[in-house]
Design a protein around this motif. Structure first.
Motif, short mmCIF file in Angstrom:
data_model
loop_
_atom_site.label_atom_id
_atom_site.label_comp_id
_atom_site.label_asym_id
_atom_site.label_seq_id
_atom_site.Cartn_x
_atom_site.Cartn_y
_atom_site.Cartn_z
N TYR A 1 30.78 45.06 60.17
CA TYR A 1 31.14 44.81 61.48
C TYR A 1 32.32 43.84 61.49
N TYR A 2 33.51 44.36 62.22
CA TYR A 2 34.62 43.67 62.23
C TYR A 2 35.17 43.28 63.48
N ASN A 3 35.64 42.30 63.86
CA ASN A 3 36.30 41.92 65.10
C ASN A 3 37.43 40.74 64.85
N GLU A 4 38.53 41.55 64.96
CA GLU A 4 39.88 40.57 64.68
C GLU A 4 39.77 39.40 65.27
N LYS A 5 39.21 39.34 66.57
CA LYS A 5 39.20 37.94 67.43
C LYS A 5 38.02 37.02 67.08
N GLY A 6 37.01 37.57 66.30
CA GLY A 6 35.93 36.85 65.85
C GLY A 6 34.57 37.40 66.48
N LEU A 7 33.61 36.99 65.61
CA LEU A 7 32.22 37.71 66.10
C LEU A 7 31.42 36.78 66.61
N ASP A 8 30.61 37.13 67.46
CA ASP A 8 29.52 36.28 68.17
C ASP A 8 28.30 36.27 67.24
N ILE A 9 28.41 35.18 66.36
CA ILE A 9 27.29 35.10 65.28
C ILE A 9 25.78 35.09 65.88
N ASP B 1 22.27 47.24 62.07
CA ASP B 1 22.58 48.72 62.47
C ASP B 1 22.67 48.82 63.99
N GLY B 2 23.67 49.34 64.59
CA GLY B 2 23.74 49.45 65.86
C GLY B 2 24.21 48.40 66.56
N PHE B 3 24.68 47.03 65.96
CA PHE B 3 25.36 46.00 66.61
C PHE B 3 26.71 46.25 67.26
N THR B 4 26.77 46.01 68.68
CA THR B 4 28.08 46.44 69.18
C THR B 4 28.97 45.35 69.34
N GLY B 5 30.25 45.46 69.84
CA GLY B 5 30.95 44.29 69.89
C GLY B 5 31.93 43.92 68.77
N ALA B 6 31.97 45.05 67.80
CA ALA B 6 32.48 45.05 66.45
C ALA B 6 33.14 46.53 66.09
N GLU B 7 33.99 46.48 65.38
CA GLU B 7 34.37 47.77 64.70
C GLU B 7 33.53 47.86 63.36
N ARG B 8 33.37 49.19 63.13
CA ARG B 8 32.36 49.52 61.77
C ARG B 8 33.31 49.69 60.68
N ILE B 9 33.19 48.70 59.78
CA ILE B 9 33.97 48.99 58.46
C ILE B 9 32.88 49.25 57.25
N THR B 10 33.35 49.52 55.92
CA THR B 10 32.62 49.52 55.14
C THR B 10 32.47 48.18 54.17
#
Ligand code: NAD
Length: 424
Positions: free
Chosen positions: A255-263, A278-287
């Motif tokens: 789960y990737y977000n260039e601006k930083g994730l809400d941990i 699984d299903g966490f939003t606010g982030a781009e999916r990566i492997t």
């Protein structure tokens, strides 16, 4: 989440040998004599027991249990007990040695041990596991002891199993002896701060490394693989210290977000969704593979062994790798990582915050007094920082990687203590 005492270095390319190859290299650099080399390589004691257990259906099944004490040169031996079908004496021997180096590198007055019972706890009832743990404890009465050998949880065991062990040991001695085991439930003398201790230690190791590399945590980014006990607390604490965590992952992917994730939100999501993201939003999916190759400052592999190998090491762009998991970097990747100039804070140092707080649990049990969370955190942070500095200085002195330096610090400590104590 159960606390798990440091466990295996596994290397698919070279199973369990990667630790020994690093041990050998450090021994050579230290100029260890052949005699000392053998003293440090061979376990001090190993015990194998047969445990006949009445199963719920009335059948009697015999399980094989082991306990290996690798060394008691620095003090009573310490190490987890695992319940797993794959448990065998060779693996337990390797893991016991691994504990000796881990305790020595963070300057804890313990030797190393490991135990295990070959069984599948997922196919056993709570009653069967309880009878097995109690039988194992009785069989190991002359091995365990708060001054001799102190078990802890490992794969397949947790506070519940430790409570049974402590109870059975205490009954046999006719008094309550809670210092015989760590990782107990809080009410039985467990320690505050233990659950988050490993992730906290990873954070202190990362901040210490940033300090040496003159990196400002407020301008730094991090990617963390694994969002369980170690990874999620490391993510939370790094974020708290100003680091922008741009990627996290678990078994379901990254789960990737260039601006930083809400941990905080990610932890709440995981807790409400069966332990996965699984299903966490606010982030781009990566492997998971993409996460490892992100252009971040700090990469924390905190999931499993052997994720950084000779095949993908070249793709790593992080400035430092802080090993939350045990054995995430295979020995074959070491040279590639070193050539790229990436600083690696090795597992035996970076994830030793857990065993440090286990040691504090034992200290509190022995003095019969409970420390506050604040005291525990301050002392474990200081211990981790001091250990980091020792390893860093050693890496400069010998002009070697932090990994080899950690082994040098550990082996030197055990060998010089042995020299003072003397043999026969
Ligand atoms: P955990 O079971 O709490 O969490 C493991 C995490 O890794 C989970 O998020 C899981 O989904 C993820 N994961 C599993 N397989 C994966 C895969 N193939 N790809 C990506 N993610 C995957 O375990 P933990 O206690 O956090 O331990 C993690 C590592 O740290 C292990 O190597 C363990 O031996 C080591 N360690 C743990 C402690 C401790 O105190 N818990 C102490 C020292 C070392």
């Amino acid at each position: 989440m159960a606390y798990i005492e440091p466990a295996p270095i596994k290397d698919k390319e070279n199973p369990l040998e990667s630790m020994m190859s690093r041990f050998d290299a450090a021994a050579r650099l230290l100029g260890l004599t052949e005699e000392m080399y053998h003293i440090l390589k061979v376990p001090a004691r190993q015990v194998t027991v047969g445990l006949p257990i009445t199963m719920d259906n009335g059948e009697i099944k015999v399980f094989e249990g082991h306990r290996v004490i690798h060394s008691t040169i620095l003090g009573p031996s310490k190490g987890g007990i695992r319940l797993d079908p794959g448990v065998n004496i060779d693996e337990v021997r390797a893991l016991a040695a691994w504990m000796t180096w881990k305790c020595a590198v963070v300057d804890i007055p313990y030797g190393g041990a490991k135990g295990g019972i070959a069984c599948n706890p997922r196919e056993m009832s709570a009653g069967e596991i309880e009878r097995l743990m109690r039988a194992y404890t009785v069989a190991m009465l002359d091995v365990f002891g708060p001054d001799r050998d102190i078990p802890a949880p490992d794969m397949g065991t947790g506070p519940r199993e430790m409570a049974w062990l402590m109870d059975e040991y205490s009954k046999s001695r006719g008094m309550t002896i809670n210092g015989v085991v760590t990782g107990k439930p809080l009410v039985l003398g467990g320690s505050l701060g233990r659950t988050e201790a490993t992730g906290r230690g990873v954070t202190i190791a990362a901040l210490s490394a940033m300090d040496k590399l003159r990196m400002n945590p407020y301008r730094a980014t991090a990617a963390i693989q694994g969002f369980g006990n170690v990874g999620s607390f490391a993510a939370e604490l790094l974020h708290e210290r100003g680091v922008t965590v741009t990627a996290i992952s678990d078994i379901t992917g990254g789960y990737y977000n260039e601006k930083g994730l809400d941990i905080t939100a990610a932890m709440a999501y995981r807790n409400a969704h069966n332990g996965t993201l699984d299903g966490f939003t606010g982030a781009e999916r990566i492997t998971n593979e993409e996460l490892l190759a992100l252009p971040v400052d700090v990469l924390v592999p905190a999931a499993k062994e052997d994720v950084i190998t000779a095949e993908n090491a070249d793709a790593i762009q992080a400035r430092m790798i802080v090993e939350g998991a045990n054995g995430p970097t295979s020995a074959s990747a070491d040279d590639i990582i070193n050539e790229k100039g990436i600083m690696v804070v090795p597992d035996i140092l970076a994830n030793a915050g857990g065993v440090t707080v286990s040691y504090f649990e034992w200290v509190q049990n022995r003095i019969g007094y409970k420390w506050t969370l604040d005291r525990i955190n301050r002392r474990s942070d200081r211990n981790m920082k001091d250990a980091f500095d020792r390893v860093f200085e050693t890496s400069k002195k010998y002009k070697v990687s932090m990994r080899l330096a950690a082994y040098i610090v550990a082996i030197d400590k055990v060998a010089s203590t042995y020299k003072y104590r003397g043999g026969y």
